[in-house]
Design a protein around this motif. Structure first.
Motif, short mmCIF file in Angstrom:
data_model
loop_
_atom_site.label_atom_id
_atom_site.label_comp_id
_atom_site.label_asym_id
_atom_site.label_seq_id
_atom_site.Cartn_x
_atom_site.Cartn_y
_atom_site.Cartn_z
N THR A 1 -5.75 3.51 -11.51
CA THR A 1 -4.98 2.68 -12.43
C THR A 1 -5.16 1.19 -12.12
O THR A 1 -5.43 0.83 -10.99
CB THR A 1 -3.48 3.01 -12.33
N SER A 2 -4.97 0.38 -13.12
CA SER A 2 -5.00 -1.08 -12.95
C SER A 2 -3.65 -1.53 -12.42
O SER A 2 -2.61 -1.03 -12.82
CB SER A 2 -5.27 -1.72 -14.30
N PHE A 3 -3.69 -2.48 -11.50
CA PHE A 3 -2.43 -2.94 -10.90
C PHE A 3 -2.05 -4.35 -11.32
O PHE A 3 -1.12 -4.92 -10.80
CB PHE A 3 -2.50 -2.84 -9.37
N GLU B 1 -1.49 -11.70 -8.01
CA GLU B 1 -2.77 -11.93 -7.33
C GLU B 1 -2.64 -11.88 -5.80
O GLU B 1 -3.46 -11.28 -5.12
CB GLU B 1 -3.27 -13.31 -7.73
N GLU B 2 -1.59 -12.55 -5.31
CA GLU B 2 -1.39 -12.61 -3.86
C GLU B 2 -1.18 -11.22 -3.26
O GLU B 2 -1.69 -10.90 -2.20
CB GLU B 2 -0.15 -13.44 -3.55
N LYS B 3 -0.40 -10.40 -3.98
CA LYS B 3 -0.11 -9.06 -3.48
C LYS B 3 -1.36 -8.20 -3.53
O LYS B 3 -1.61 -7.41 -2.63
CB LYS B 3 1.01 -8.43 -4.30
N ILE B 4 -2.14 -8.34 -4.58
CA ILE B 4 -3.37 -7.56 -4.70
C ILE B 4 -4.33 -7.94 -3.57
O ILE B 4 -4.93 -7.07 -2.94
CB ILE B 4 -4.01 -7.76 -6.09
N TYR C 1 0.84 -1.20 0.00
CA TYR C 1 0.00 0.00 0.00
C TYR C 1 0.87 1.25 0.00
O TYR C 1 0.66 2.17 -0.79
CB TYR C 1 -0.93 0.00 1.21
N ARG C 2 1.87 1.25 0.88
CA ARG C 2 2.76 2.43 0.96
C ARG C 2 3.49 2.67 -0.34
O ARG C 2 3.75 3.80 -0.72
CB ARG C 2 3.78 2.25 2.09
N GLN C 3 3.83 1.58 -1.03
CA GLN C 3 4.59 1.73 -2.26
C GLN C 3 3.72 2.12 -3.46
O GLN C 3 4.20 2.75 -4.39
CB GLN C 3 5.33 0.42 -2.57
N ASN C 4 2.45 1.71 -3.45
CA ASN C 4 1.65 1.87 -4.66
C ASN C 4 0.43 2.76 -4.54
O ASN C 4 -0.07 3.24 -5.56
CB ASN C 4 1.18 0.49 -5.14
N CYS C 5 -0.08 2.96 -3.37
CA CYS C 5 -1.40 3.56 -3.25
C CYS C 5 -1.40 4.92 -2.57
O CYS C 5 -2.33 5.70 -2.75
CB CYS C 5 -2.33 2.61 -2.48
#
Ligand code: HEC
Length: 115
Positions: A92-94, A100-103, A48-52
């Motif tokens: 954005t699409s991730f 899958e596991e990370k999402i 989350y910190r890295q992407n969101c």
């Protein structure tokens, strides 16, 4: 001559000791790298910190670029996984960035942001 033998004996002893110490260090280091290489538990917060955070903010309520407030979102984990995987409007699409596991992990983390 006797002195020389004693000196050699002492030197050998010192060498043996320092060598075994070095060996110990070596095995410690290798067990550390083994731990580092072991599959780590996937950390949703880190993802989350890295992407969101850029849009949703650290606490999910920043709302940059119209990002929805995650602290009040009523979506289920499955619906969140959908939005994160495929994106929606300005989100954005991730699926190209996260597996899958990370999402799933980050979707579960966003539920924790709910107050
Ligand atoms: C480029 C900015 C941006 C980034 C980066 C981003 N989002 Fe979003 N997010 C949005 C926007 C904008 C929306 C609202 C989408 C809409 O209008 O349908 C949204 C919506 C959502 C929703 C749906 C909330 C609801 O109640 O409908 C979830 C869940 C979500 N984001 C999670 C995440 C997660 C998890 C990440 C990181 C993996 C992330 N977002 C990264 C912009 C972003």
């Amino acid at each position: 001559m006797k002195k020389l033998i004693v000196a050699i004996a002492i030197l050998t002893l010192i060498w043996a000791c320092s060598n075994s110490e070095a060996n110990n260090k070596g095995s410690e280091a290798s067990s550390e790298t083994a731990a580092a290489n072991a599959p780590k538990e996937i950390d949703g917060e880190k993802i989350y910190r890295q992407n969101c955070v850029i849009c949703h903010g650290l606490y999910g309520d920043m709302g940059a670029s119209g990002a929805f407030n995650l602290t009040t979102s009523e979506l289920t984990v499955e619906e969140r996984i959908q939005v994160i995987t495929n994106g929606r409007n300005a989100m954005t699409s991730f699926k190209a960035l996260l597996n899958e596991e990370k999402i799933k992990a980050v979707a579960e983390y966003t539920l924790e942001l709910k107050k």
